[in-house]
Motif scaffolding. Structure first.
Motif, PDB file in Angstrom:
ATOM      1  N   LEU A 207       0.833  -1.202   0.000  1.00 21.17           N
ATOM      2  CA  LEU A 207       0.000   0.000   0.000  1.00 21.17           C
ATOM      3  C   LEU A 207       0.871   1.257   0.000  1.00 21.17           C
ATOM      4  CD1 LEU A 207      -2.774  -0.980   2.585  1.00 21.17           C
ATOM      5  CD2 LEU A 207      -2.914  -1.064   0.093  1.00 21.17           C
ATOM      6  N   ALA A 208       1.963   1.221   0.778  1.00 21.18           N
ATOM      7  CA  ALA A 208       2.847   2.388   0.839  1.00 21.18           C
ATOM      8  C   ALA A 208       3.562   2.619  -0.482  1.00 21.18           C
ATOM      9  CB  ALA A 208       3.872   2.207   1.963  1.00 21.18           C
ATOM     10  N   THR A 209       3.884   1.538  -1.205  1.00 24.29           N
ATOM     11  CA  THR A 209       4.557   1.686  -2.491  1.00 24.29           C
ATOM     12  C   THR A 209       3.686   2.453  -3.480  1.00 24.29           C
ATOM     13  OG1 THR A 209       5.791  -0.363  -2.152  1.00 24.29           O
ATOM     14  CG2 THR A 209       5.599   0.438  -4.422  1.00 24.29           C
ATOM     15  N   VAL A 210       2.411   2.072  -3.535  1.00 24.05           N
ATOM     16  CA  VAL A 210       1.474   2.792  -4.400  1.00 24.05           C
ATOM     17  C   VAL A 210       1.352   4.239  -3.942  1.00 24.05           C
ATOM     18  CG1 VAL A 210      -0.903   2.904  -5.232  1.00 24.05           C
ATOM     19  CG2 VAL A 210       0.199   0.680  -4.940  1.00 24.05           C
ATOM     20  N   ALA A 211       1.209   4.431  -2.637  1.00 23.96           N
ATOM     21  CA  ALA A 211       1.023   5.782  -2.111  1.00 23.96           C
ATOM     22  C   ALA A 211       2.250   6.653  -2.343  1.00 23.96           C
ATOM     23  CB  ALA A 211       0.700   5.718  -0.620  1.00 23.96           C
ATOM     24  N   LEU A 212       3.453   6.066  -2.226  1.00 21.95           N
ATOM     25  CA  LEU A 212       4.671   6.844  -2.425  1.00 21.95           C
ATOM     26  C   LEU A 212       4.768   7.350  -3.863  1.00 21.95           C
ATOM     27  CD1 LEU A 212       7.332   7.886  -1.270  1.00 21.95           C
ATOM     28  CD2 LEU A 212       8.393   5.727  -1.936  1.00 21.95           C
ATOM     29  N   GLY A 213       4.415   6.505  -4.832  1.00 20.25           N
ATOM     30  CA  GLY A 213       4.417   6.937  -6.221  1.00 20.25           C
ATOM     31  C   GLY A 213       3.447   8.081  -6.459  1.00 20.25           C
ATOM     32  N   LEU A 214       2.273   7.976  -5.857  1.00 22.91           N
ATOM     33  CA  LEU A 214       1.269   9.027  -6.024  1.00 22.91           C
ATOM     34  C   LEU A 214       1.669  10.301  -5.279  1.00 22.91           C
ATOM     35  CD1 LEU A 214      -1.923   6.811  -5.704  1.00 22.91           C
ATOM     36  CD2 LEU A 214      -0.899   7.734  -7.799  1.00 22.91           C
ATOM     37  N   LEU A 215       2.314  10.134  -4.119  1.00 26.51           N
ATOM     38  CA  LEU A 215       2.813  11.298  -3.393  1.00 26.51           C
ATOM     39  C   LEU A 215       3.867  12.029  -4.217  1.00 26.51           C
ATOM     40  CD1 LEU A 215       3.079  13.032  -0.832  1.00 26.51           C
ATOM     41  CD2 LEU A 215       4.700  11.331   0.052  1.00 26.51           C
TER      42      LEU A 215
ATOM     43  N   LEU B 168      -2.292  -8.157  -5.000  1.00 27.32           N
ATOM     44  CA  LEU B 168      -3.482  -7.705  -4.298  1.00 27.32           C
ATOM     45  C   LEU B 168      -3.342  -6.320  -3.689  1.00 27.32           C
ATOM     46  CD1 LEU B 168      -4.605 -11.004  -2.512  1.00 27.32           C
ATOM     47  CD2 LEU B 168      -5.435 -10.018  -4.648  1.00 27.32           C
ATOM     48  N   SER B 169      -2.129  -5.937  -3.272  1.00 29.59           N
ATOM     49  CA  SER B 169      -1.976  -4.602  -2.684  1.00 29.59           C
ATOM     50  C   SER B 169      -2.366  -3.495  -3.659  1.00 29.59           C
ATOM     51  CB  SER B 169      -0.539  -4.389  -2.194  1.00 29.59           C
ATOM     52  OG  SER B 169      -0.275  -5.191  -1.075  1.00 29.59           O
ATOM     53  N   PRO B 170      -1.904  -3.536  -4.918  1.00 34.58           N
ATOM     54  CA  PRO B 170      -2.375  -2.520  -5.860  1.00 34.58           C
ATOM     55  C   PRO B 170      -3.881  -2.567  -6.092  1.00 34.58           C
ATOM     56  CG  PRO B 170      -0.401  -3.569  -6.684  1.00 34.58           C
ATOM     57  CD  PRO B 170      -0.845  -4.379  -5.509  1.00 34.58           C
ATOM     58  N   VAL B 171      -4.459  -3.779  -6.072  1.00 36.59           N
ATOM     59  CA  VAL B 171      -5.914  -3.888  -6.246  1.00 36.59           C
ATOM     60  C   VAL B 171      -6.630  -3.239  -5.063  1.00 36.59           C
ATOM     61  CG1 VAL B 171      -7.850  -5.484  -6.415  1.00 36.59           C
ATOM     62  CG2 VAL B 171      -5.739  -5.955  -7.661  1.00 36.59           C
ATOM     63  N   LEU B 172      -6.174  -3.580  -3.849  1.00 39.27           N
ATOM     64  CA  LEU B 172      -6.770  -2.966  -2.666  1.00 39.27           C
ATOM     65  C   LEU B 172      -6.576  -1.453  -2.689  1.00 39.27           C
ATOM     66  CD1 LEU B 172      -5.643  -5.522   0.076  1.00 39.27           C
ATOM     67  CD2 LEU B 172      -7.925  -5.268  -0.926  1.00 39.27           C
ATOM     68  N   ALA B 173      -5.392  -1.017  -3.125  1.00 43.40           N
ATOM     69  CA  ALA B 173      -5.131   0.419  -3.213  1.00 43.40           C
ATOM     70  C   ALA B 173      -6.065   1.071  -4.227  1.00 43.40           C
ATOM     71  CB  ALA B 173      -3.674   0.667  -3.587  1.00 43.40           C
ATOM     72  N   ALA B 174      -6.254   0.406  -5.359  1.00 45.11           N
ATOM     73  CA  ALA B 174      -7.145   0.956  -6.385  1.00 45.11           C
ATOM     74  C   ALA B 174      -8.568   1.101  -5.857  1.00 45.11           C
ATOM     75  CB  ALA B 174      -7.128   0.061  -7.627  1.00 45.11           C
TER      76      ALA B 174
ATOM     77  N   ASN C  45       4.511   7.349 -14.140  1.00 47.42           N
ATOM     78  CA  ASN C  45       4.543   8.304 -15.241  1.00 47.42           C
ATOM     79  C   ASN C  45       4.057   7.689 -16.541  1.00 47.42           C
ATOM     80  OD1 ASN C  45       7.115   9.836 -13.589  1.00 47.42           O
ATOM     81  ND2 ASN C  45       5.595  11.127 -14.589  1.00 47.42           N
ATOM     82  N   PHE C  46       4.377   6.415 -16.766  1.00 47.41           N
ATOM     83  CA  PHE C  46       3.941   5.765 -17.999  1.00 47.41           C
ATOM     84  C   PHE C  46       2.420   5.689 -18.064  1.00 47.41           C
ATOM     85  CE2 PHE C  46       3.007   1.910 -20.532  1.00 47.41           C
ATOM     86  CZ  PHE C  46       3.581   2.305 -21.726  1.00 47.41           C
ATOM     87  N   VAL C  47       1.799   5.348 -16.938  1.00 48.12           N
ATOM     88  CA  VAL C  47       0.337   5.232 -16.917  1.00 48.12           C
ATOM     89  C   VAL C  47      -0.323   6.606 -16.936  1.00 48.12           C
ATOM     90  CG1 VAL C  47      -1.641   4.496 -15.530  1.00 48.12           C
ATOM     91  CG2 VAL C  47       0.333   2.979 -15.805  1.00 48.12           C
ATOM     92  N   ARG C  48       0.151   7.524 -16.101  1.00 50.62           N
ATOM     93  CA  ARG C  48      -0.508   8.828 -16.004  1.00 50.62           C
ATOM     94  C   ARG C  48      -0.273   9.685 -17.243  1.00 50.62           C
ATOM     95  NH1 ARG C  48      -2.269  10.543 -11.082  1.00 50.62           N
ATOM     96  NH2 ARG C  48      -3.455  11.962 -12.431  1.00 50.62           N
TER      97      ARG C  48
ATOM     98  N   THR D 128      -5.601   6.964 -14.644  1.00 52.96           N
ATOM     99  CA  THR D 128      -5.893   7.601 -13.361  1.00 52.96           C
ATOM    100  C   THR D 128      -4.973   7.042 -12.276  1.00 52.96           C
ATOM    101  OG1 THR D 128      -7.522   5.921 -12.760  1.00 52.96           O
ATOM    102  CG2 THR D 128      -8.297   7.807 -14.063  1.00 52.96           C
ATOM    103  N   GLN D 129      -5.132   7.553 -11.051  1.00 51.14           N
ATOM    104  CA  GLN D 129      -4.396   7.001  -9.922  1.00 51.14           C
ATOM    105  C   GLN D 129      -4.707   5.518  -9.756  1.00 51.14           C
ATOM    106  OE1 GLN D 129      -5.117   9.220  -6.337  1.00 51.14           O
ATOM    107  NE2 GLN D 129      -4.022  11.042  -7.053  1.00 51.14           N
ATOM    108  N   ALA D 130      -5.979   5.173  -9.876  1.00 50.34           N
ATOM    109  CA  ALA D 130      -6.359   3.763  -9.738  1.00 50.34           C
ATOM    110  C   ALA D 130      -5.742   2.914 -10.843  1.00 50.34           C
ATOM    111  CB  ALA D 130      -7.878   3.633  -9.744  1.00 50.34           C
ATOM    112  N   ASP D 131      -5.610   3.476 -12.040  1.00 54.83           N
ATOM    113  CA  ASP D 131      -4.999   2.724 -13.144  1.00 54.83           C
ATOM    114  C   ASP D 131      -3.537   2.392 -12.862  1.00 54.83           C
ATOM    115  OD1 ASP D 131      -7.302   2.677 -14.709  1.00 54.83           O
ATOM    116  OD2 ASP D 131      -6.848   4.620 -15.643  1.00 54.83           O
ATOM    117  N   VAL D 132      -2.837   3.288 -12.141  1.00 55.12           N
ATOM    118  CA  VAL D 132      -1.457   2.989 -11.741  1.00 55.12           C
ATOM    119  C   VAL D 132      -1.427   1.716 -10.901  1.00 55.12           C
ATOM    120  CG1 VAL D 132       0.512   3.791 -10.388  1.00 55.12           C
ATOM    121  CG2 VAL D 132      -0.727   5.401 -11.847  1.00 55.12           C
TER     122      VAL D 132
END
Length: 407
Positions: free
Chosen positions: A25-33, A149-155, A237-240, A246-250
């Protein structure tokens, strides 16, 4: 007795799973931060943050291994989890890019001490070879389930909350992990017989230099890092910016890579019962090289399409599982039991030294010059690593299979 009938292993595995999901979860959040603070320069910010992480891993893990037989491992692991929980809880309050760098430095220093210590505990708790093999596979399944699953839960979470709350989930995961470790009977390490600090620091590296199998593992570390950096650093960056997601797509794109890892990890334990580690790991290297070359081709052709990108991300995940999962078996069969803590710490540091090279390539070159030049450099590194592994790790005859104490 089955693997999960071992109470102490069950507790440690549960601690690992909980902490991993928090980290995911933190990995996804760090990228978005990073994207929130730096926008198009997010790749460079992530590259720098992850470079700091690798520096900590390379420098600290061998020092911890040097004193592994002097530390009360249960209390040490619990303290490190507590430190990580506190640091991650501070990340939602970051307002400047340099704040990320400082907190990541402290967080990864704790992780650099935790991971090799945790890895070295497992063979002391799970003593049967067949159970240990399955423990390694279970650990890889945990990593792959997290990456899926972490990216799915994050999405899903990002549909109704901001990414700051993902850091709170990470902190809770580390706290739960600490409680489980504290409830586990963790044996202290066997005395290594080495008294001088330098001898302790160098013993694991000498083991890698002495064994052809482990020299091959070192080269394969570079293949994993070169391909994995594309996913870890460039996805946001590739996705956005490239795919307009979107953020969820990342998060979903990261989950695609995790799906490739999971598909392989579920079948790999039975494969490793019949197929030599070298064959499995070299196959993984070939998959990773093919995936990176495909990424380079799409970048130069300026093809930005989900139908093209997703299979590449899936292949990277699958190839990484093929290389990483058998590594623990190779180390255990090449090093005497007393040398395992130093050997695991050496693998931890040396493998992350490869990431220390590839993260800046993906982040800094990717930001300054674009994906195509960055991925070309990574492709050269991946091909070179695969070729070196094939040369350094010759095929072994079945009658010459190494014993657990062979170097």
């Amino acid at each position: 007795m089955g693997l999960f009938a071992i109470r102490d292993y069950r507790n440690l595995f549960s601690a690992q799973v909980i902490a991993l999901f928090g980290t995911g979860l933190a990995t996804v959040a760090l990228g978005l931060l990073a994207y929130d603070l730096a926008g198009p320069d997010a790749g460079a910010v992530l590259g720098t943050a992850l470079t700091i992480k690798m520096v900590m891993y390379v420098l600290i893990a061998p020092v911890v291994a040097a004193y592994a037989d002097r530390l009360p491992r249960r209390l040490f692991l619990t303290l490190l989890d507590a430190v990580r929980a506190a640091v991650v809880l501070a990340l939602p309050f970051v307002t400047e890019i340099w704040h990320i760098y400082v907190l990541i430095g402290v967080l990864q220093a704790a992780s650099a001490a935790f991971t090799p210590t945790f890895q070295a505990v497992i063979p002391d708790i799970v003593t049967r070879e067949s159970d240990y093999t399955r423990a390694l596979s279970a650990s890889q399944v945990a990593y792959t389930m997290e990456s899926l699953l972490s990216p799915v839960l994050a999405a899903l979470a990002l549909t109704f909350m901001t990414f700051d709350w993902l850091f709170v989930g990470t902190s809770a995961g580390f706290a739960a992990s600490a409680a489980l470790v504290l409830a586990t009977r963790v044996p202290d390490a066997r005395p290594s017989g080495l008294t001088r600090v330098w001898d302790r620091l160098a013993s694991g590296i000498r083991a890698f230099a002495a064994a052809p199998r482990l020299r091959g593992v070192l080269a394969l570390n570079l293949v994993v890092a070169a391909s994995g950096s594309i996913v870890v650093v460039n996805t946001v960056n590739f996705v956005r910016d490239g795919l307009g997601g979107t953020q969820a797509d990342v998060a979903w794109m990261l989950a695609a890579s995790g799906g490739g890892t999971l598909a392989v990890a579920l079948v790999l334990p039975r494969v490793l019962d019949r197929v030599a580690e070298r064959a499995v790991m070299m196959t993984g290297a070939a998959v990773l090289v093919a995936a990176v070359l495909a990424a380079v081709g799409t970048a130069y052709a300026q093809i930005a399409a989900w139908a093209v990108a997703v299979p590449v991300w899936v292949a990277v995940g699958a190839g990484m599982a093929l290389v990483i999962t058998p590594t623990g078996r190779v180390i255990r069969s090449s090093v005497a039991p007393a040398g395992l803590p130093a050997a695991f710490a050496a693998q931890f540091s040396l493998s992350h030294a490869a990431w220390l090279v590839t993260y800046p390539v993906a982040g800094w070159i990717g930001t300054a010059a674009g994906f195509a030049p960055a991925w070309t450099v990574l492709a050269v590194l991946a091909v070179g690593g695969a070729a070196a592994a094939a040369a350094l790790w010759p095929r072994e005859r079945a009658s010459a299979a190494p014993s657990p104490a062979r170097v």
